[in-house]
Design a protein around this motif. Sequence first.
Motif, PDB file in Angstrom:
ATOM      1  N   LEU A  26       0.821  -1.209   0.000  1.00 56.67           N
ATOM      2  CA  LEU A  26       0.000   0.000   0.000  1.00 56.67           C
ATOM      3  C   LEU A  26       0.854   1.258   0.000  1.00 56.67           C
ATOM      4  CD1 LEU A  26      -2.817   1.354   0.282  1.00 56.67           C
ATOM      5  CD2 LEU A  26      -2.536   1.136   2.762  1.00 56.67           C
ATOM      6  N   ALA A  27       1.958   1.243   0.707  1.00 57.42           N
ATOM      7  CA  ALA A  27       2.819   2.424   0.767  1.00 57.42           C
ATOM      8  C   ALA A  27       3.289   2.829  -0.625  1.00 57.42           C
ATOM      9  CB  ALA A  27       4.013   2.160   1.684  1.00 57.42           C
ATOM     10  N   LEU A  28       3.688   1.851  -1.439  1.00 59.56           N
ATOM     11  CA  LEU A  28       4.149   2.144  -2.790  1.00 59.56           C
ATOM     12  C   LEU A  28       2.981   2.600  -3.666  1.00 59.56           C
ATOM     13  CD1 LEU A  28       6.607   2.189  -4.645  1.00 59.56           C
ATOM     14  CD2 LEU A  28       6.137  -0.211  -5.205  1.00 59.56           C
ATOM     15  N   THR A  29       1.842   1.943  -3.517  1.00 57.56           N
ATOM     16  CA  THR A  29       0.660   2.336  -4.285  1.00 57.56           C
ATOM     17  C   THR A  29       0.264   3.780  -3.984  1.00 57.56           C
ATOM     18  OG1 THR A  29      -0.192   0.084  -4.449  1.00 57.56           O
ATOM     19  CG2 THR A  29      -1.799   1.865  -4.607  1.00 57.56           C
ATOM     20  N   LEU A  30       0.236   4.147  -2.718  1.00 58.36           N
ATOM     21  CA  LEU A  30      -0.138   5.513  -2.353  1.00 58.36           C
ATOM     22  C   LEU A  30       0.881   6.527  -2.850  1.00 58.36           C
ATOM     23  CD1 LEU A  30      -1.567   5.073   1.261  1.00 58.36           C
ATOM     24  CD2 LEU A  30      -2.826   5.363  -0.887  1.00 58.36           C
ATOM     25  N   GLY A  31       2.137   6.142  -2.905  1.00 57.37           N
ATOM     26  CA  GLY A  31       3.136   7.043  -3.468  1.00 57.37           C
ATOM     27  C   GLY A  31       2.810   7.400  -4.904  1.00 57.37           C
ATOM     28  N   SER A  50      -7.842  -4.629   8.709  1.00 60.50           N
ATOM     29  CA  SER A  50      -6.440  -5.041   8.780  1.00 60.50           C
ATOM     30  C   SER A  50      -5.998  -5.304  10.219  1.00 60.50           C
ATOM     31  CB  SER A  50      -5.529  -3.964   8.179  1.00 60.50           C
ATOM     32  OG  SER A  50      -5.729  -3.845   6.794  1.00 60.50           O
ATOM     33  N   THR A  51      -5.013  -6.185  10.343  1.00 61.83           N
ATOM     34  CA  THR A  51      -4.392  -6.452  11.645  1.00 61.83           C
ATOM     35  C   THR A  51      -2.902  -6.122  11.622  1.00 61.83           C
ATOM     36  OG1 THR A  51      -4.024  -8.778  11.021  1.00 61.83           O
ATOM     37  CG2 THR A  51      -6.059  -8.261  12.200  1.00 61.83           C
ATOM     38  N   ASP A  52      -2.430  -5.513  10.533  1.00 58.43           N
ATOM     39  CA  ASP A  52      -1.016  -5.129  10.445  1.00 58.43           C
ATOM     40  C   ASP A  52      -0.876  -3.647  10.775  1.00 58.43           C
ATOM     41  OD1 ASP A  52      -2.056  -3.890   8.216  1.00 58.43           O
ATOM     42  OD2 ASP A  52      -0.667  -4.786   6.779  1.00 58.43           O
ATOM     43  N   GLY A  53       0.167  -3.010  10.295  1.00 62.91           N
ATOM     44  CA  GLY A  53       0.431  -1.610  10.616  1.00 62.91           C
ATOM     45  C   GLY A  53      -0.118  -0.631   9.615  1.00 62.91           C
ATOM     46  N   THR A  54      -1.236  -0.945   8.985  1.00 62.97           N
ATOM     47  CA  THR A  54      -1.797  -0.089   7.944  1.00 62.97           C
ATOM     48  C   THR A  54      -2.080   1.316   8.464  1.00 62.97           C
ATOM     49  OG1 THR A  54      -2.733  -1.905   6.644  1.00 62.97           O
ATOM     50  CG2 THR A  54      -3.773   0.251   6.418  1.00 62.97           C
ATOM     51  N   ALA A  55      -2.764   1.415   9.599  1.00 63.97           N
ATOM     52  CA  ALA A  55      -3.135   2.739  10.116  1.00 63.97           C
ATOM     53  C   ALA A  55      -1.905   3.584  10.410  1.00 63.97           C
ATOM     54  CB  ALA A  55      -3.991   2.586  11.371  1.00 63.97           C
ATOM     55  N   ALA A  56      -0.888   2.985  11.010  1.00 63.27           N
ATOM     56  CA  ALA A  56       0.324   3.725  11.332  1.00 63.27           C
ATOM     57  C   ALA A  56       1.055   4.164  10.066  1.00 63.27           C
ATOM     58  CB  ALA A  56       1.244   2.876  12.206  1.00 63.27           C
ATOM     59  N   MET A  57       1.077   3.294   9.062  1.00 63.41           N
ATOM     60  CA  MET A  57       1.751   3.650   7.815  1.00 63.41           C
ATOM     61  C   MET A  57       1.063   4.831   7.152  1.00 63.41           C
ATOM     62  SD  MET A  57       1.703   3.585   4.312  1.00 63.41           S
ATOM     63  CE  MET A  57       0.399   2.399   3.925  1.00 63.41           C
ATOM     64  N   ALA A  59      -0.880   7.125   8.572  1.00 62.58           N
ATOM     65  CA  ALA A  59      -0.668   8.317   9.392  1.00 62.58           C
ATOM     66  C   ALA A  59       0.735   8.879   9.186  1.00 62.58           C
ATOM     67  CB  ALA A  59      -0.894   7.982  10.860  1.00 62.58           C
ATOM     68  N   GLY A  60       1.696   7.991   8.999  1.00 63.08           N
ATOM     69  CA  GLY A  60       3.077   8.421   8.821  1.00 63.08           C
ATOM     70  C   GLY A  60       3.341   9.144   7.518  1.00 63.08           C
ATOM     71  N   LEU A  61       2.419   9.054   6.560  1.00 58.82           N
ATOM     72  CA  LEU A  61       2.584   9.795   5.311  1.00 58.82           C
ATOM     73  C   LEU A  61       2.541  11.296   5.555  1.00 58.82           C
ATOM     74  CD1 LEU A  61       0.259   7.713   2.943  1.00 58.82           C
ATOM     75  CD2 LEU A  61       2.761   7.712   2.967  1.00 58.82           C
ATOM     76  N   GLY A  62       1.772  11.716   6.548  1.00 53.26           N
ATOM     77  CA  GLY A  62       1.678  13.136   6.869  1.00 53.26           C
ATOM     78  C   GLY A  62       1.135  13.979   5.740  1.00 53.26           C
ATOM     79  N   ASP A  63       0.228  13.401   4.930  1.00 56.00           N
ATOM     80  CA  ASP A  63      -0.329  14.122   3.781  1.00 56.00           C
ATOM     81  C   ASP A  63      -1.802  14.411   4.059  1.00 56.00           C
ATOM     82  OD1 ASP A  63      -1.417  14.812   1.191  1.00 56.00           O
ATOM     83  OD2 ASP A  63       0.409  13.977   0.308  1.00 56.00           O
TER      84      ASP A  63
END
Length: 210
Positions: A26-31, A50-57, A59-63
């Motif tokens: 997802l991180a690459l897709t959102l980029g 999701s049960t992984d770190g999706t929400a944190a990832m 939020a970390g985009l800061g966009d």
Amino acid sequence: MNAAVPSAGRPQVSVVVPTRDRSGLLALTLGGVLGQRDVDLEVVVVDDGSTDGTAAMVAGLGDERVRLLRHDRSRGVGAARNTGIAAARGEWVAFCDDDDLWAPGKLARQLEAATRAGRHWVYAGDVEVDDRLRVVAGAPPAPPERVVELLARHNAVPAGASNVVVRTDALAHCGPFDAQLPNHEDWDMWIRLARLGPPAWVPQPLVALR
């Protein structure tokens, strides 16, 4: 409507991204989504339990263009897209699955094509890539009239949902994705959209399908 000029306070495009337990992809897709050129957009990420770190990832985009919505339990990709559509503020809605990639000019070129043709939905060409993002397949897309003809037999829209941009009012007319379908919910939607009229197209590959 001039696709290059959004209404005051309203984005041109709302990009709906359903996801579940794929924070790395997802991180690459959102980029790729956030890197779209010459388009005023918002991104609605729908976390389908999701049960992984999706929400944190996310939020970390800061966009500030990105909003995250969450289902407490998985309801399926159709329901996730419907949640995103309900929250969308744009004049157009685009869909992107959480493992696919866009060329930087995808949305701008599709909006231009749809506006020029006076049509309410639009697709482009695609390529298939492997896990290392190497192109492994690709072919020119069928033209719109042929796509509409083929929809009676199979899902003829290249790359499926990650390729399509549709006017918000046309989506409202067609109704939501059928969340009861275990698969092919996008094919069902394209059939309904085609009843309103054929799509526009950009015959160059603008989507990479993993």
